[in-house]
Design an enzyme around this catalytic site. Structure first.
Site, PDB file in Angstrom:
ATOM      1  N   ILE A 456       0.827  -1.201   0.000  1.00  0.00           N
ATOM      2  CA  ILE A 456       0.000   0.000   0.000  1.00  0.00           C
ATOM      3  C   ILE A 456       0.865   1.256   0.000  1.00  0.00           C
ATOM      4  O   ILE A 456       0.553   2.249  -0.672  1.00  0.00           O
ATOM      5  CB  ILE A 456      -0.943  -0.059   1.214  1.00  0.00           C
ATOM      6  CG1 ILE A 456      -1.941  -1.218   1.029  1.00  0.00           C
ATOM      7  CG2 ILE A 456      -1.670   1.253   1.429  1.00  0.00           C
ATOM      8  CD1 ILE A 456      -2.573  -1.723   2.310  1.00  0.00           C
ATOM      9  N   ASP A 457       1.966   1.217   0.739  1.00  0.00           N
ATOM     10  CA  ASP A 457       2.844   2.378   0.846  1.00  0.00           C
ATOM     11  C   ASP A 457       3.479   2.706  -0.501  1.00  0.00           C
ATOM     12  O   ASP A 457       3.467   3.860  -0.948  1.00  0.00           O
ATOM     13  CB  ASP A 457       3.924   2.077   1.884  1.00  0.00           C
ATOM     14  CG  ASP A 457       4.375   3.312   2.649  1.00  0.00           C
ATOM     15  OD1 ASP A 457       3.768   4.377   2.470  1.00  0.00           O
ATOM     16  OD2 ASP A 457       5.317   3.197   3.451  1.00  0.00           O
ATOM     17  N   ASP A 458       4.048   1.711  -1.158  1.00  0.00           N
ATOM     18  CA  ASP A 458       4.643   1.948  -2.475  1.00  0.00           C
ATOM     19  C   ASP A 458       3.609   2.442  -3.469  1.00  0.00           C
ATOM     20  O   ASP A 458       3.881   3.335  -4.278  1.00  0.00           O
ATOM     21  CB  ASP A 458       5.282   0.661  -2.998  1.00  0.00           C
ATOM     22  CG  ASP A 458       6.712   0.499  -2.520  1.00  0.00           C
ATOM     23  OD1 ASP A 458       7.621   0.957  -3.215  1.00  0.00           O
ATOM     24  OD2 ASP A 458       6.906  -0.076  -1.427  1.00  0.00           O
TER      25      ASP A 458
END
Length: 716
Positions: A456-458
């Site tokens: 999710i962060d990337d």
């Protein structure tokens, strides 16, 4: 290896500070041209420029006003400031950092800095090769050179720069050097063994260390927690099923259930009596926790599993191991690795080999070749093993930094980076679909190859990067962004926040297992990931979306009393605060909001005398370390990004922080940073991302010069 002022240490290969594999790739230089820029003036001038920014007419309906990177930079295409301008030094520092970063882009469009962890990676690589019978003299010599170089004067090894000695790392490093031929009575080895014995010996080491030793008979399998392969049969709604574990732990535990069931022992090349407090009694009794406690309950469950092992139905166990093998093989990536990270790959290779896969089998051959790609060969002949590789993460952060520092949005380097990122989009289902079966795929992973576990962060940061680039095929960009936004929204957890890889991966049970003493094994939502998603959603014009509002509310509720936020994937409160404040202001939270003012006050109070910010990994164990540590370029940049977004550009703290970055920059545009500012598992597994020291300072300098990247979606 840390950066040097002349670039000789970390500029050995394009795309990485040091060469990958057995020889460095040929160097290459991206287009160094950079249009002249004039820094912005006071905050009011920046606000006027923002107000004049117009959206791209080709942007889909619903995209936020002010998001066109070309329009944002139009006002910056002016001559350089005259000599003597107070911002001239900042501009020059940003220009040097821009050139440094451009010169390190790979021809394919990506960036990747070395990912430095600790010597257990190198020791376990040698132990794996010894177990498989493929250890060679050249690899052993190079690995030993690196391991010796990391030893401290007292004979120990730490898990992060400047950290305290760590028992398991010291044991594993010692054993690796014994494999390399270092004599136990050599001074550096004797110092290590004395310290190991004084701190409990092998019996006090973590479970993973003792598993490695059990593979050679240096420890008894009977004195290790039991991991039954029948776990793979538990449905996803039953506690302690494999999907209750975070993806990194899941990928490790499944192959280890096979290893635990088969209990292999290879002939030991030497004894390790010197690492026991008493070699005649190597297994000291450990009292059980009270039965009424969770620890006591799980300890007794482990004893029951040891009994079950003796009576486990043979057909059931055989079927379980066959299912585990299929599970492992199905998750092997195209490059032969598993999850793009080294530990699951190591244990998967061992498990499959034990199940009859010979070293020439295509699965095994590809797996072993992938492990070789984790090796970083240094100029002195030493060989360092990366636990993971971070090209997607590094590339999106580099693109953001360059764009925010004034590189024109259609610059070839940015377009090439966008092309590469678009090609890395993952459009097939992975393990995340177990909890979100109806969600369409679309996102990005951290590594070169990891289609099973996009994160999710990337995905949020890639979207933010793509929004800054003027690509010749805008329809392709919009389609990829739409899929990424939709996937991220669908991965929101029940509490309104976002984790890294899975939704609602919050079971309280996995961390209590006796086996799980190696770090975090679940993936709960975190402030830093949630902040990056909220920031991305704000830039996509979704501030009013109920899901975004829930994320904002969760972030506000998670603020610490002193004004900071906890950082899960970066160290620590400086990272958390540096992530959350820009997200909240981008989503319309006014700089005057009490939460923002508390954060600003906290950052001002923890600024170091030299003008920088730093935070030691010890803050994960001891709250008194929060915001305390030697100043680093990356952590200074995080603090500055928060303060700038909070309207503090003209404040003394920002002035001192910018001055710190300018003063500590090397002549080649780089910063030196031996300190570990990245986090794998809080306290238990720390990371030095070698590109952090470049991308985040450049981002901060760019935002200081040219203002925040996009106008906020409105105030709350």
């Amino acid at each position: 290896m840390t950066a040097t002022t002349d670039g000789s240490a970390e500029g050995a290969g394009a795309g990485s500070e040091t060469a990958q594999g057995s020889a460095p790739p040929p160097g290459r230089t991206a287009e160094p041209g950079r249009p002249a820029r004039t820094p912005t003036g006071p905050r009011a001038e920046r606000g006027a420029r923002r107000a004049a920014t117009a959206p791209d007419p080709g942007r889909e309906a619903g995209s936020p006003a002010g998001c066109d990177p070309g329009a944002r930079r139009a006002a910056a295409d002016l001559p350089e400031p005259p000599d003597g301008d107070p911002l001239d030094g900042v501009q020059e520092a940003a220009a040097r950092a821009t050139r440094y970063l451009l010169e390190r882009q790979d021809a394919a469009g990506w960036w990747k800095g070395d990912l430095e962890t600790n010597v257990t990676m190198d020791a376990e690589d040698l132990l794996l090769r010894q177990f498989l019978g493929i250890r060679d003299e050249a690899t052993t010599r190079a690995a030993a050179l690196f391991i010796r170089g990391e030893q401290r004067e007292d004979g120990t090894w730490a898990t992060f720069h400047g950290g305290p000695p760590e028992l398991s790392a010291t044991i594993e490093a010692y054993v690796a050097l014994r494999l390399a031929g270092d004599a136990p009575d050599a001074p550096h080895m004797a110092r290590a063994s004395v310290w190991i014995r004084a701190n409990g010996g092998i019996a006090a080491a973590r479970v993973f260390t003792r598993i490695w030793l059990a593979l050679f008979g240096w420890w008894s399998w009977d004195h290790l927690p039991e991991l039954p392969p029948e776990l793979v049969f538990l449905p996803s709604w039953v506690p302690l099923n494999i999907y209750d574990f975070g993806c990194w732990a899941r990928q490790t535990i499944v192959p280890l259930t096979v290893v635990s069931a088969l209990r292999p022992v290879r002939p030991a090349p030497f004894a390790l009596d010197e690492l026991h407090t008493d070699a005649r009694a190597p297994y000291p009794a450990k009292p059980l926790a009270p039965m009424a406690s969770w620890d006591g309950a799980f300890q007794r469950m482990d004893k029951a599993l040891h009994v079950y092992r003796r009576f486990a139905p043979r057909r059931l166990r055989k079927a379980a191991m066959a299912t585990a093998a299929r599970w492992i093989v199905e998750r092997q990536e195209n490059d032969g690795c598993w999850g793009g990270i080294q530990p699951p790959a190591v244990y998967s290779v061992i498990a499959l080999h034990l199940l009859g896969y010979d070293l020439g089998h295509p699965v095994m051959r590809a797996g072993l070749e992938s492990l070789d790609r984790f090796a970083v060969w240094r100029e002195d002949g030493a060989r360092m093993i990366e636990a993971c590789q971070s090209p997607v993460w590094d590339t999106c952060l580099a693109a953001i930094a360059l764009a925010d520092a004034g590189l024109r949005p259609d610059h070839p380097a940015l377009v090439k980076a966008a092309d590469w990122m678009l090609g890395e989009e993952i459009v097939r289902r992975g393990d995340w679909a177990v909890r979100r079966p109806g969600l369409a795929p679309g996102g990005w992973a951290f590594e070169f190859h990891n289609d099973t576990y996009p994160d999710i962060d990337d995905t949020a940061e890639v979207v933010l990067a793509l929004r800054r680039i003027k690509h010749p095929d805008p329809a392709r960009v919009e389609a990829a962004i739409a899929r990424g936004v939709s996937w991220n929204l669908g991965m929101q957890s029940k509490n309104g926040a976002w984790a890294a890889f899975d939704a609602d991966n919050t079971s309280p049970f996995p961390n209590r297992l006796p086996f799980c003493d190696f770090g975090e094994v679940i993936d709960p939502p975190s402030a830093d990931v949630t902040a990056h998603v909220v920031e991305m959603l704000a830039f996509e014009g979704r501030t009013g979306d109920a899901r975004t509002r829930r994320g904002i509310a969760w972030l506000l509720s998670e603020q610490e009393p002193d004004g900071a936020w906890f950082g899960r994937w970066g160290t620590n409160y400086v990272y958390g605060t540096g992530s959350v404040v820009p997200a909240l202001t981008a989503a319309g939270i006014a700089p005057s909001h009490p939460a923002i003012r508390r954060a600003v006050h906290w950052l001002e109070t923890v600024q170091n005398e030299d003008g920088g910010w730093g935070e030691d990994q010890r803050s994960y164990q001891d709250r008194s370390w929060a915001g305390k540590g030697a100043s680093t370029a990356s952590q200074t940049a995080w603090a500055l990004m928060a303060l700038l977004s909070a309207g503090e550009r003209d404040g003394k703290a920002v002035e001192r922080g910018i001055d710190y970055l300018v003063r500590t920059q090397g002549r080649d545009g780089s910063w030196d940073e031996p300190w570990f500012t990245g986090t794998g598992f809080p306290w238990d597994f720390s990371i030095n991302y070698h590109l952090y020291r470049q991308v985040f300072p450049l981002t901060a300098l760019g935002r200081y010069l040219y203002g925040e990247p996009f106008a906020s979606a409105g105030e709350s």
